[in-house]
Design a protein around this motif. Structure first.
Motif, PDB file in Angstrom:
ATOM      1  N   SER A  27       0.810  -1.207   0.000  1.00  0.00           N
ATOM      2  CA  SER A  27       0.000   0.000   0.000  1.00  0.00           C
ATOM      3  C   SER A  27       0.847   1.262   0.000  1.00  0.00           C
ATOM      4  N   HIS A  61      -8.701   0.555  -3.372  1.00  0.00           N
ATOM      5  CA  HIS A  61      -8.782   0.001  -2.019  1.00  0.00           C
ATOM      6  C   HIS A  61      -7.505  -0.751  -1.672  1.00  0.00           C
ATOM      7  N   THR A  64      -4.418   1.754  -1.364  1.00  0.00           N
ATOM      8  CA  THR A  64      -4.432   2.598  -0.164  1.00  0.00           C
ATOM      9  C   THR A  64      -4.459   1.799   1.135  1.00  0.00           C
ATOM     10  N   ARG A  66      -6.958  -0.304   2.181  1.00  0.00           N
ATOM     11  CA  ARG A  66      -8.289  -0.589   2.733  1.00  0.00           C
ATOM     12  C   ARG A  66      -8.634  -2.069   2.622  1.00  0.00           C
ATOM     13  N   ARG A  67      -7.986  -2.761   1.707  1.00  0.00           N
ATOM     14  CA  ARG A  67      -8.139  -4.201   1.602  1.00  0.00           C
ATOM     15  C   ARG A  67      -6.778  -4.799   1.291  1.00  0.00           C
ATOM     16  N   TYR A 294     -19.866  -2.543  -0.550  1.00  0.00           N
ATOM     17  CA  TYR A 294     -19.155  -2.814   0.700  1.00  0.00           C
ATOM     18  C   TYR A 294     -18.198  -3.981   0.514  1.00  0.00           C
ATOM     19  N   TYR A 296     -14.827  -3.896   1.415  1.00  0.00           N
ATOM     20  CA  TYR A 296     -13.632  -3.796   2.248  1.00  0.00           C
ATOM     21  C   TYR A 296     -14.034  -4.020   3.707  1.00  0.00           C
ATOM     22  N   GLU A 298     -13.599  -2.647   6.605  1.00  0.00           N
ATOM     23  CA  GLU A 298     -13.961  -1.578   7.540  1.00  0.00           C
ATOM     24  C   GLU A 298     -15.341  -0.994   7.280  1.00  0.00           C
TER      25      GLU A 298
END
Length: 376
Positions: A27, A61, A64, A66-67, A294, A296, A298
């Motif tokens: 990431s 995602h 960055t 997020r996954r 949805y 990811y 979080e």
């Protein structure tokens, strides 16, 4: 020699140079551009020259953080290309592929025999699934992502020819965004009034598709006025900017549009967790909520469960798609491409060598999709 132990026949690529690829190391880390030797294809594989790829939201995602994704890997699954060598493989409709055919393909390869593939008709959840752009680099055969000059399609991948009339820019996101939307809507009682939460690529496709299906009210909710303006060009009957109106004000407007009943369907494609709770008031008794965004871990929110129960709502989650919906996506764009400017959904296109700049531009969100041309 028994067939089961015969050496697998390989197709030898002719006039092939090493392929330029991009390698993701983690990431927010710079991509590595490197040369990969093109190995001969095994039986059932198809080597494809990538004409154009697009940076999907799931790529962002991963980039960055997020996954998670196994690293190192070649990202990218939204892509379009040409068959790069002779092959005995057939397309989804049973027709033999020829070198030079322009194609799109499913974002996964699946076995076709496990319980998920057969009984549940969910090949995108195959027990031995391989997903393009999300698999770890495996030398020497590592052409498994779209951000490269070539990608090698594995057995169990659904391949579709593209009509000559459809440009690469119109076709590049069909095998993810549009097919995902079509698959999700396929299991829903759509009704006549719909709210779409989110105005990215999936939201734009959902808007045009629901108008195509004949919905009288297609309201789009987002926080960006530029994207909401674009939604109008793709069929939105009403738009709401959450920076200017509250969910309660939107609810009042929706009640006025539906004789005080509420909308039949809400389609979530924003990935914003709070969007779910916002929508529960907007839906009519017995309404449907379809969530596609949805993806990811979080994506967590507190839900007033009594509203789901007391209003007899149906909540349906859908992820990726059965390959037949990719065929439907091609037909939809081919039929409506003169009505909607799908080619404008791909904004700036960067050379593969500038993939770092491309991702930074995509993160800003000023364009629906950023393209990558591996050959510039």
């Amino acid at each position: 020699m028994p067939q089961s132990i015969r050496k697998r026949k390989k197709h030898s690529p002719t006039k092939m140079r090493p392929a330029r690829t991009s390698l993701f190391h983690g990431s927010n880390q710079p991509f590595e551009i490197y040369q990969c030797k093109i190995e001969p294809s095994d039986v059932g594989e198809v080597l494809v020259k990538v004409n154009l790829a697009a940076i999907c939201g799931s790529d962002l995602h991963t980039f960055t953080g997020r996954r998670t994704s196994p690293i190192p890997c070649i990202l990218g699954h939204e892509a379009v290309g040409q068959v790069a060598e002779s092959t005995d493989v057939t397309d989804f409709n049973g027709n033999t592929l020829n070198e030079g055919d322009r194609i799109t393909w499913s974002i996964v390869s699946s076995c076709g025999t496990c319980l998920n593939c057969t009984s549940y008709q969910l090949p995108q959840k195959c027990e031995t699934l391989s997903k393009y752009g999300h698999a770890q680099r495996s030398l020497p055969r590592d052409l498994n992502g779209g951000f490269a000059q070539y990608i090698r399609l594995q057995p169990g991948t659904a391949i579709f020819r593209l009509p000559d009339s459809m440009a690469d820019s119109e076709s590049v996101s069909l095998n993810c965004a549009l097919s995902t939307v079509i698959a999700g809507l396929n299991v829903i009682d759509i009704g006549d009034s719909v709210v779409i939460q989110g105005c990215g690529m999936l939201g734009i496709y959902a808007t045009s598709l629901l108008r195509y299906y004949g919905c009288g009210v297609v309201a789009v909710v987002d926080v960006r006025s530029d994207r909401l303006k674009m939604a109008k060009n793709f069929g939105a009957t009403h738009t709401f900017n959450l920076t200017e109106v509250s969910p309660d004000q939107i609810n009042d407007e929706l009640l006025a549009l539906t004789n005080q009943y509420g909308v039949d369907l809400v389609v979530e494609v924003s990935g914003v967790a709070s969007a779910f709770t916002d929508s529960l008031d907007w839906l009519r008794i017995g309404g449907y909520y379809l969530t596609l965004g949805y993806v990811y871990p979080e994506a967590v929110t507190i839900v007033p469960m009594d509203k789901i129960v007391r209003k007899c709502l149906t909540i349906h989650g859908s992820h990726n798609y059965h390959p037949r919906f990719l065929g439907d996506a091609i037909e939809f764009v081919q039929e409506t491409r003169h009505q909607y400017s799908f080619n404008l959904l791909i904004g700036n296109t960067y050379p593969l060598a500038e993939i770092d700049q491309a991702f930074q531009e995509a993160i800003k969100g000023n364009q629906i999709r950023i393209g990558l041309n591996p050959w510039e």
